[in-house]
Each structure stands twice: as structure tokens, then as C-alpha cells.
Write an enzyme that holds these catalytic residues in place. Structure first.
Site, PDB file in Angstrom:
ATOM      1  CE  LYS A  13      -2.904  -1.789   4.234  1.00  0.00           C
ATOM      2  NZ  LYS A  13      -2.203  -2.710   4.010  1.00  0.00           N
ATOM      3  NE  ARG A  88      -4.723  -1.416  10.773  1.00  0.00           N
ATOM      4  CZ  ARG A  88      -3.447  -1.593   9.698  1.00  0.00           C
ATOM      5  NH1 ARG A  88      -3.215   0.068   9.630  1.00  0.00           N
ATOM      6  NH2 ARG A  88      -2.617  -1.700  10.176  1.00  0.00           N
ATOM      7  NE  ARG A 122       7.163  -3.529   7.375  1.00  0.00           N
ATOM      8  CZ  ARG A 122       5.541  -3.833   6.768  1.00  0.00           C
ATOM      9  NH1 ARG A 122       5.138  -2.831   6.059  1.00  0.00           N
ATOM     10  NH2 ARG A 122       5.440  -4.152   7.788  1.00  0.00           N
ATOM     11  NE  ARG A 152       5.978  -1.374  10.670  1.00  0.00           N
ATOM     12  CZ  ARG A 152       5.329  -1.457  10.536  1.00  0.00           C
ATOM     13  NH1 ARG A 152       4.893  -0.951   8.684  1.00  0.00           N
ATOM     14  NH2 ARG A 152       3.496  -2.045  10.847  1.00  0.00           N
ATOM     15  NE  ARG A 163       1.543  -5.587  11.943  1.00  0.00           N
ATOM     16  CZ  ARG A 163       2.602  -5.616  11.095  1.00  0.00           C
ATOM     17  NH1 ARG A 163       3.826  -6.533  11.846  1.00  0.00           N
ATOM     18  NH2 ARG A 163       3.378  -4.080   9.919  1.00  0.00           N
TER      19      ARG A 163
HETATM   20  P1  AMP Z   1       1.257   0.185   9.454  1.00  0.00           P
HETATM   21  O1  AMP Z   1       1.806   0.952   9.508  1.00  0.00           O
HETATM   22  O2  AMP Z   1      -0.116   0.369   8.855  1.00  0.00           O
HETATM   23  O3  AMP Z   1       1.617  -1.468   9.745  1.00  0.00           O
HETATM   24  O4  AMP Z   1       0.095   0.215  11.419  1.00  0.00           O
HETATM   25  C1  AMP Z   1       1.558  -0.725  12.480  1.00  0.00           C
HETATM   26  C2  AMP Z   1      -0.014  -0.707  13.343  1.00  0.00           C
HETATM   27  O5  AMP Z   1      -0.362   0.912  13.902  1.00  0.00           O
HETATM   28  C3  AMP Z   1      -0.799  -1.394  13.319  1.00  0.00           C
HETATM   29  O6  AMP Z   1      -0.338  -3.128  14.189  1.00  0.00           O
HETATM   30  C4  AMP Z   1      -1.577  -1.378  14.965  1.00  0.00           C
HETATM   31  O7  AMP Z   1      -1.053  -1.140  15.824  1.00  0.00           O
HETATM   32  C5  AMP Z   1      -1.808   0.599  14.757  1.00  0.00           C
HETATM   33  N1  AMP Z   1      -2.382   0.995  13.292  1.00  0.00           N
HETATM   34  C6  AMP Z   1      -2.291   1.747  11.864  1.00  0.00           C
HETATM   35  N2  AMP Z   1      -3.406   2.055  11.547  1.00  0.00           N
HETATM   36  C7  AMP Z   1      -4.251   1.723  12.563  1.00  0.00           C
HETATM   37  C8  AMP Z   1      -5.834   2.145  12.840  1.00  0.00           C
HETATM   38  N3  AMP Z   1      -6.644   2.163  11.610  1.00  0.00           N
HETATM   39  N4  AMP Z   1      -6.698   1.466  14.154  1.00  0.00           N
HETATM   40  C9  AMP Z   1      -5.545   0.863  15.139  1.00  0.00           C
HETATM   41  N5  AMP Z   1      -4.431   0.568  14.546  1.00  0.00           N
HETATM   42  C10 AMP Z   1      -4.438   0.854  13.824  1.00  0.00           C
END
Ligand code: AMP
Length: 209
Positions: A13, A88, A122, A152, A163
Site C-alpha cells: 500500500k 481497519r 522489510r 520495525r 496483525r
Molecule cells: P501499519 O504501519 O499500517 O502496519 O500499522 C502499524 C500498527 O499501527 C498496526 O498494527 C496498529 O497497531 C496501528 N494502527 C495503524 N493504523 C491503525 C488503525 N486504523 N486502527 C488501529 N490501529 C492502527
């Protein structure tokens, strides 16, 4: 024109958002990146969110909406935004209705196994946040900043498993929720091939608000 990118973690994405930004001037907003910036700045909201992020769980809605709406208020979003990682869940999509009109939703499709493989490969630059991958033969330093790349905190097997489960359970119902404005794209191809149908689709929509 505001659009949403759906797709499991590792489906590309972020890479797609950069291309859309370059051609259409829409501003990518990744809630995950916003949380990571907040953590890096030592802000209380970020530190609270980190507890959930490290376990691979969703951050509660009030914190997530707060960080998102503050970002959208900044002056650069007039042409529209690309939401990467929000909503989400159906609860978040309902809340979003009060904040933004969503024109279309692009869903990147990739198997769980490939998402897992991409997340384990990654690497990120701790300074500028640029993303690299050992699958693409990238080295171990950032080509822009020259600093050593890191993983990360949540790109570890346990958090990745959670996740992906959360994505399956909470996020995939959004495919039906947005079925009236959805473009599904296979992410099992090169970034250029992923982008082609997306570019055609967005070009046809033109500058719609
Ligand atoms: P990402 O970078 O999109 O993989 O997000 C990393 C982490 O941030 C996720 O595993 C969640 O813990 C938190 N996070 C990101 N976006 C959201 C969202 N829309 N709602 C809740 N938690 C989020």
C-alpha cells in the site's frame, strides 16, 4: 478526491500511495506512520498507541481518530488524500463517514504467506522512514541517509501473525462495506504492474471531489 487503500500488511500500500501521489497530487496518510512519528517524538498519544502496536493489535478508535483528524486538518490535503491503513474495521469506516467523503477504495490482494514473507524481509531507515526489502536485494544501509537499516518493532513473527489475523477478522469485512466503489488489484506482481490498473481507474475518475 479521497481514496482508501485496503490490503493486508506487506501488500504494498505504501509503495502504491507514493505513485498515486506523484501522478495525482493526493496526499498519502498512513495511520501507522503517524503513530510511529508520534512515538519518535515521545508524545503521550504515540506512547499509549505503542502498547497495542507492539502486540500487533489495533489501537483504540479514539486515539486513531484523533491522530487522523489532526493530520487531515493540515493545509496540504485540499486536493484529496490517500488513506493507507485506515479504516481497519467497520466501526472505523462508520466513524470516517463523518470526517471525509470517500470516492473510491482500492484493495490490494496478496496471500497471507506472501504478506508474511514480505514483512519479514522489510527493513526501514530509522532516520527518514524509507522502506527497503531483502527480497529485492537491498543492502543494509539507507541509500539517502547512509545509516543502518532496522526492522520495525512489530515486524516479528508473533506480531505479524496477530496483525494478519486482525486484518482477516476486522478489516476484510470492509470489502463488502465499500463494494459500490471498489477496485480489486492483484499485488502478486511488480509495483509497475500493480499501479497500471490503478492509474487507469483514477484517470477515468479525473478530478472528481
Ligand atoms: P501499519 O504501519 O499500517 O502496519 O500499522 C502499524 C500498527 O499501527 C498496526 O498494527 C496498529 O497497531 C496501528 N494502527 C495503524 N493504523 C491503525 C488503525 N486504523 N486502527 C488501529 N490501529 C492502527
Amino acid at each position: 478526491m479521497n481514496i482508501i487503500l485496503l490490503g493486508a500488511q506487506g501488500s504494498g500500500k505504501g509503495t502504491l500511495a507514493k505513485r498515486i501521489k506523484a501522478d495525482f497530487g493526493l496526499v498519502p496518510i498512513s495511520t501507522g506512520d503517524l503513530f510511529r512519528q508520534s512515538i519518535a517524538n515521545g508524545q503521550p498519544l504515540g506512547l499509549e498507541a505503542k502498547k497495542y502496536m507492539d502486540r500487533g493489535e489495533l489501537v483504540p478508535l479514539d486515539l486513531t481518530l484523533k491522530i487522523l483528524t489532526e493530520r487531515i486538518k493540515l493545509g496540504d490535503c485540499a486536493k484529496g488524500v490517500i488513506l493507507d491503513g485506515f479504516p481497519r474495521s467497520i466501526e472505523q469506516a462508520e466513524a470516517l463517514k463523518k470526517v471525509l467523503k470517500i470516492y473510491s477504495v482500492i484493495c490490494l490482494e496478496l496471500s497471507k504467506e506472501q504478506c508474511m514473507e514480505r514483512m519479514l524481509a522489510r527493513r526501514i531507515c530509522p532516520k527518514c522512514g524509507a522502506t527497503y526489502s531483502t527480497l529485492l536485494g537491498d543492502g543494509d544501509t539507507c541509500t539517502k541517509c547512509g545509516v543502518s537499516l532496522v526492522r520495525r518493532d512489530d515486524d516479528n513473527p508473533d506480531a505479524i501473525k496477530t496483525r494478519l489475523e486482525v486484518y482477516e477478522k476486522m478489516t476484510t469485512p470492509l470489502i463488502n462495506f465499500y463494494s459500490d466503489r471498489l477496485l480489486k488489484v492483484s499485488a502478486d506482481v511488480s509495483p509497475e504492474e500493480v499501479y497500471k490498473p490503478v492509474k487507469d481507474f483514477l484517470s477515468k475518475l479525473g478530478g472528481k471531489k
